[in-house]
Design a protein around this motif. Sequence first.
Motif, mmCIF file in Angstrom:
data_model
loop_
_atom_site.group_PDB
_atom_site.id
_atom_site.type_symbol
_atom_site.label_atom_id
_atom_site.label_comp_id
_atom_site.label_asym_id
_atom_site.label_seq_id
_atom_site.Cartn_x
_atom_site.Cartn_y
_atom_site.Cartn_z
ATOM 1 N N LEU A 7 8.155 -13.310 8.353
ATOM 2 C CA LEU A 7 8.897 -14.443 7.776
ATOM 3 C C LEU A 7 8.263 -14.751 6.302
ATOM 4 N N PHE A 8 6.862 -14.427 5.962
ATOM 5 C CA PHE A 8 6.595 -14.575 4.573
ATOM 6 C C PHE A 8 7.017 -13.253 3.751
ATOM 7 N N TYR A 9 7.423 -12.022 4.409
ATOM 8 C CA TYR A 9 7.736 -10.954 3.759
ATOM 9 C C TYR A 9 6.411 -10.446 2.975
ATOM 10 N N THR A 10 5.350 -10.413 3.777
ATOM 11 C CA THR A 10 4.083 -9.928 3.175
ATOM 12 C C THR A 10 3.421 -8.994 4.153
ATOM 13 N N LYS A 11 2.495 -8.089 3.550
ATOM 14 C CA LYS A 11 1.629 -7.451 4.496
ATOM 15 C C LYS A 11 0.276 -8.005 4.587
ATOM 16 N N ASP A 12 0.083 -9.256 3.718
ATOM 17 C CA ASP A 12 -1.133 -9.829 3.564
ATOM 18 C C ASP A 12 -1.192 -10.526 5.001
ATOM 19 N N PRO A 13 -2.539 -11.031 5.387
ATOM 20 C CA PRO A 13 -2.549 -11.904 6.589
ATOM 21 C C PRO A 13 -2.007 -13.378 6.399
ATOM 22 N N VAL A 14 -1.621 -13.969 7.368
ATOM 23 C CA VAL A 14 -1.114 -15.281 7.548
ATOM 24 C C VAL A 14 -2.412 -16.075 8.231
ATOM 25 N N TYR A 15 -2.781 -17.239 7.526
ATOM 26 C CA TYR A 15 -3.757 -17.964 8.308
ATOM 27 C C TYR A 15 -3.141 -19.369 8.870
ATOM 28 N N LEU A 16 -3.866 -19.801 9.855
ATOM 29 C CA LEU A 16 -3.308 -20.851 10.587
ATOM 30 C C LEU A 16 -4.227 -22.022 10.239
ATOM 31 N N SER A 17 -3.887 -23.160 9.695
ATOM 32 C CA SER A 17 -4.859 -24.124 9.426
ATOM 33 C C SER A 17 -4.460 -25.668 10.193
ATOM 34 N N THR A 18 -5.084 -26.286 11.054
ATOM 35 C CA THR A 18 -4.958 -27.555 11.485
ATOM 36 C C THR A 18 -5.111 -28.500 10.352
ATOM 37 N N SER A 19 -3.983 -28.829 9.774
ATOM 38 C CA SER A 19 -3.930 -29.534 8.522
ATOM 39 C C SER A 19 -2.544 -29.888 7.946
ATOM 40 N N SER A 20 -2.291 -30.952 7.514
ATOM 41 C CA SER A 20 -0.908 -30.918 6.724
ATOM 42 C C SER A 20 -0.947 -29.892 5.564
ATOM 43 N N SER A 21 -0.029 -29.540 5.039
ATOM 44 C CA SER A 21 0.139 -28.592 4.308
ATOM 45 C C SER A 21 -0.752 -29.262 2.924
ATOM 46 N N TRP A 22 -0.982 -30.303 2.701
ATOM 47 C CA TRP A 22 -1.785 -30.750 1.493
ATOM 48 C C TRP A 22 -3.059 -30.311 1.637
ATOM 49 N N GLY A 23 -3.718 -30.225 2.718
ATOM 50 C CA GLY A 23 -5.047 -29.712 3.099
ATOM 51 C C GLY A 23 -5.172 -28.165 2.357
ATOM 52 N N VAL A 24 -4.296 -27.497 2.648
ATOM 53 C CA VAL A 24 -4.469 -26.000 2.391
ATOM 54 C C VAL A 24 -4.025 -26.018 0.591
ATOM 55 N N MET A 25 -3.245 -26.884 0.181
ATOM 56 C CA MET A 25 -2.961 -26.806 -1.069
ATOM 57 C C MET A 25 -4.083 -27.464 -1.932
ATOM 58 N N GLU A 26 -4.834 -28.243 -1.439
ATOM 59 C CA GLU A 26 -5.906 -28.710 -2.000
ATOM 60 C C GLU A 26 -7.115 -27.423 -1.963
ATOM 61 N N GLY A 27 -7.090 -26.971 -0.517
ATOM 62 C CA GLY A 27 -7.982 -25.754 -0.698
ATOM 63 C C GLY A 27 -7.715 -24.964 -1.384
ATOM 64 N N ALA A 28 -6.722 -24.424 -1.834
ATOM 65 C CA ALA A 28 -6.306 -23.341 -2.595
ATOM 66 C C ALA A 28 -6.909 -23.226 -3.929
#
Length: 362
Positions: free
Chosen positions: A47-68
């Motif tokens: 679905l991401f059209y990627t060979k890179d891994p996809v990580y699962l985060s128990t958070s809203s998207s803002w958690g990962v957005m800040e984390g990035a």
Amino acid sequence: MAYKLFIPGPVQVSDRTYKAMAEPIVGHRSKDFTAIVEYVEPKLRELFYTKDPVYLSTSSSWGVMEGAIRNVCEKGVLNCGNGSFSDKWYDVSKRCGKNAGFLSFEWGKPVDPEALDKELSTGKYDSVTIIHNETSTGTMSDIQAISEVLKKYPDVISIVDTVSSFSALPIKKDELGIDVMITGCQKALAIPPGLSFVSVSKRALDRASKVEGRGYYFDFLEFEKNMQKFQTPSTPVISLIYALKSKIDEIFEEGLENRYARHAATNKQVREWGFEKGFKLFPEEKYGSVTLNCFDNTLKVDVPALLKDLKDNYNMVFNGGYGKLKGKTFRISNMGDETPETMKELTDNIDAILPKYIGKMA
């Protein structure tokens, strides 16, 4: 009372998805759990059209957005803002203590690739944030044109929020050269809120390995180490991962092209309904979102009164304008599991009460 949601998120959740969430909980370090992650992660990569891994985060998207930002910004981050949520990223960057620049566009306008090119050419930044589909204004930026600019700057790590566009149209991460692509479960995936996903390039992982102060919960290196074992760094929201497995099966049963075509069709259907009534789209039409329509309230409708009537008498809700657009716009979502039939039911119900509220805006 349960209301049918046509808001920009969270969206309506199907009985099939709720049923999946009722599966018995298993230990998150058990073979039963790792088998689920081992099943869903490769399909997420599709679905991401990627060979890179996809990580699962128990958070809203803002958690990962800040984390990035905490993971990849050393020198400076450029935040591209053209609406409430993309503007917010600038504030988040500053709160993270980063050297942040703000490339601001008028609400309802897309991110301009030429302006982005000019700002990145200053050499002040080693990372950039972009929201692909700005739900506050219903504006979708041209990610292909933006990606061509970003490819000119190999030292700049791109962080792209696809929260409200992911899985409603193809966003080919590797082909576009996106380093960090983020999405959430509560929009087009139509899963209850609380789970987000991030796919990270090797370039971004290499950058993270040099950045101090990444923290723990959203540390990309922790995600990577655990995903190699099909696990998560911390106890995840297992019920939502059951829902994810069910939804992924549903998506591939429908077929990706059919799913994209359905979203395009329901979006066009609502847009044409609005035009027929005399409303205009808030953004320029070619930059209008495919997962929601943000209409300019050209008929001076008393939107709060209309929404109350629709909710009280038809058990349906859509959203008025967001932030400084309150009263000036309204937004109708077609993302998730919606069909031409469900969208027609909504617009028919609006039609039944709309005349009472035209010209009544306070």
